[in-house]
Design an enzyme around this catalytic site. Structure first.
Site, PDB file in Angstrom:
ATOM      1  N   GLY A  42       1.770   2.514  -3.164  1.00  0.00           N
ATOM      2  CA  GLY A  42       1.567   3.109  -4.477  1.00  0.00           C
ATOM      3  C   GLY A  42       2.318   2.472  -5.622  1.00  0.00           C
ATOM      4  O   GLY A  42       2.631   3.157  -6.601  1.00  0.00           O
ATOM      5  N   LYS A  43       2.578   1.171  -5.564  1.00  0.00           N
ATOM      6  CA  LYS A  43       3.260   0.512  -6.676  1.00  0.00           C
ATOM      7  C   LYS A  43       2.452   0.630  -7.968  1.00  0.00           C
ATOM      8  O   LYS A  43       2.997   0.936  -9.023  1.00  0.00           O
ATOM      9  CB  LYS A  43       3.518  -0.962  -6.355  1.00  0.00           C
ATOM     10  CG  LYS A  43       4.550  -1.228  -5.284  1.00  0.00           C
ATOM     11  CD  LYS A  43       4.894  -2.698  -5.177  1.00  0.00           C
ATOM     12  CE  LYS A  43       3.704  -3.577  -4.909  1.00  0.00           C
ATOM     13  NZ  LYS A  43       3.036  -3.292  -3.607  1.00  0.00           N
ATOM     14  N   GLY A  47       2.983  -6.591  -2.488  1.00  0.00           N
ATOM     15  CA  GLY A  47       3.694  -6.300  -1.256  1.00  0.00           C
ATOM     16  C   GLY A  47       5.103  -5.810  -1.521  1.00  0.00           C
ATOM     17  O   GLY A  47       5.365  -5.144  -2.519  1.00  0.00           O
ATOM     18  N   ARG A  64       4.617  10.207  -2.545  1.00  0.00           N
ATOM     19  CA  ARG A  64       4.172  10.806  -1.287  1.00  0.00           C
ATOM     20  C   ARG A  64       2.855  10.166  -0.860  1.00  0.00           C
ATOM     21  O   ARG A  64       1.827  10.359  -1.491  1.00  0.00           O
ATOM     22  CB  ARG A  64       4.022  12.312  -1.435  1.00  0.00           C
ATOM     23  CG  ARG A  64       5.311  13.000  -1.866  1.00  0.00           C
ATOM     24  CD  ARG A  64       5.241  14.511  -1.773  1.00  0.00           C
ATOM     25  NE  ARG A  64       5.258  14.957  -0.383  1.00  0.00           N
ATOM     26  CZ  ARG A  64       5.526  16.203  -0.006  1.00  0.00           C
ATOM     27  NH1 ARG A  64       5.796  17.133  -0.911  1.00  0.00           N
ATOM     28  NH2 ARG A  64       5.520  16.539   1.263  1.00  0.00           N
ATOM     29  N   SER A 109      -4.021 -10.359  -4.573  1.00  0.00           N
ATOM     30  CA  SER A 109      -4.921 -10.690  -3.472  1.00  0.00           C
ATOM     31  C   SER A 109      -5.917  -9.541  -3.303  1.00  0.00           C
ATOM     32  O   SER A 109      -5.712  -8.443  -3.801  1.00  0.00           O
ATOM     33  CB  SER A 109      -4.130 -10.892  -2.173  1.00  0.00           C
ATOM     34  OG  SER A 109      -3.219 -11.961  -2.290  1.00  0.00           O
ATOM     35  N   ASP A 167       0.813  -1.228   0.000  1.00  0.00           N
ATOM     36  CA  ASP A 167       0.000   0.000   0.000  1.00  0.00           C
ATOM     37  C   ASP A 167       0.842   1.271   0.000  1.00  0.00           C
ATOM     38  O   ASP A 167       0.524   2.237   0.707  1.00  0.00           O
ATOM     39  CB  ASP A 167      -0.963   0.015   1.193  1.00  0.00           C
ATOM     40  CG  ASP A 167      -2.077  -1.011   1.061  1.00  0.00           C
ATOM     41  OD1 ASP A 167      -2.444  -1.340  -0.083  1.00  0.00           O
ATOM     42  OD2 ASP A 167      -2.557  -1.500   2.102  1.00  0.00           O
ATOM     43  N   ASP A 201      -5.986  -3.145  -8.594  1.00  0.00           N
ATOM     44  CA  ASP A 201      -4.670  -2.941  -9.213  1.00  0.00           C
ATOM     45  C   ASP A 201      -4.679  -3.405 -10.662  1.00  0.00           C
ATOM     46  O   ASP A 201      -4.183  -2.714 -11.556  1.00  0.00           O
ATOM     47  CB  ASP A 201      -3.589  -3.708  -8.437  1.00  0.00           C
ATOM     48  CG  ASP A 201      -3.316  -3.116  -7.070  1.00  0.00           C
ATOM     49  OD1 ASP A 201      -3.785  -1.988  -6.801  1.00  0.00           O
ATOM     50  OD2 ASP A 201      -2.640  -3.774  -6.262  1.00  0.00           O
ATOM     51  N   LYS A 238       0.492  -8.348 -13.599  1.00  0.00           N
ATOM     52  CA  LYS A 238       0.339  -8.457 -12.149  1.00  0.00           C
ATOM     53  C   LYS A 238       0.195  -9.946 -11.865  1.00  0.00           C
ATOM     54  O   LYS A 238      -0.911 -10.488 -11.844  1.00  0.00           O
ATOM     55  CB  LYS A 238      -0.901  -7.682 -11.687  1.00  0.00           C
ATOM     56  CG  LYS A 238      -1.172  -7.746 -10.190  1.00  0.00           C
ATOM     57  CD  LYS A 238      -0.313  -6.784  -9.411  1.00  0.00           C
ATOM     58  CE  LYS A 238      -0.707  -6.781  -7.936  1.00  0.00           C
ATOM     59  NZ  LYS A 238       0.131  -5.873  -7.134  1.00  0.00           N
TER      60      LYS A 238
END
EC number: 6.3.3.3
Length: 207
Positions: free
Chosen positions: A14-15, A118, A176, A41, A12, A55, A37
């Site tokens: 921002g990939k 992750g 950010r 999950s 979490d 995603d 991807k």
């Protein structure tokens, strides 16, 4: 054809957001870009029975891909670590299957962006991690750093782990993830001083 493996300093951070920004940049330069991807999950089942993952949907919107099975061979409902979700579902995640899907995508693209789940050492199985997937695909890595308190430690540890895996760090992204980070400019400067790879993107907080 050039491929990249996108990892992050945490989950979490921002990939996918960073991946979309990179895809948009490369497409604007005239390159044919596809995304992958491999494991997702936290899916949901839509009223028509299709499985959806936010995603994956964002990557699809950025690239226009239609073959979801090819770009996302493993998907699970619970928003938990892939190795636990796979075990609960009775599924064996295969690096060979993912590699075959990647090679098929690579046949029709200038750039293939593979987004992990992750962080760098997020488990895929009881004995395999995201870094093992990147090694099997033999891809240079793009690191997404979630800019917040503690990011310097997380980023530099991840950089060392990528180097230890024998893969090149192609660049990194400063994303950010909080509205206000104390000493943001100083944190950014410290990371630039200690990460040899280039800063590819600096993404403002978008809520």
């Amino acid at each position: 054809m050039q491929g990249y493996f996108v990892t992050g300093t945490d989950t979490d951070i921002g990939k996918t957001h960073a991946a979309v920004k990179l895809i948009e940049r490369w497409r604007a330069e005239g390159q044919r870009v596809l995304a992958m991807k491999p494991v997702a999950s936290g899916c949901e089942v839509l009223p028509d029975g299709r499985w959806s993952n936010s995603d994956v949907e964002r990557l699809v919107a950025a690239t226009g891909q239609t073959d979801l099975e090819l770009m996302n061979p493993y998907r699970f409902l619970p928003p938990i670590s892939p190795h636990i979700a796979a075990r609960q579902a009775g599924v064996d995640i295969s690096l060979e299957v993912i590699g075959a899907h990647y090679r098929r995508l690579a046949e029709s693209a200038d750039v293939v962006l593979v987004e992990g789940a992750g962080g760098w050492l997020a488990p895929l199985t009881e004995c395999l991690f995201m870094k093992d997937l990147a090694q099997v695909l033999r891809l240079p890595v793009i690191l997404v750093v979630g800019m917040r308190l503690g990011c310097i430690n997380h980023a530099l540890l991840t950089v060392r782990a990528i180097e230890a895996a024998g893969l090149p760090l192609a660049g990194w992204v400063a994303n950010r993830v909080v509205p206000e980070q104390a000493a943001y400019a100083e944190n950014l400067a410290t990371l630039q001083a200690h990460i040899a790879a280039p800063l590819l993107l600096e993404i403002p907080y978008e809520g």
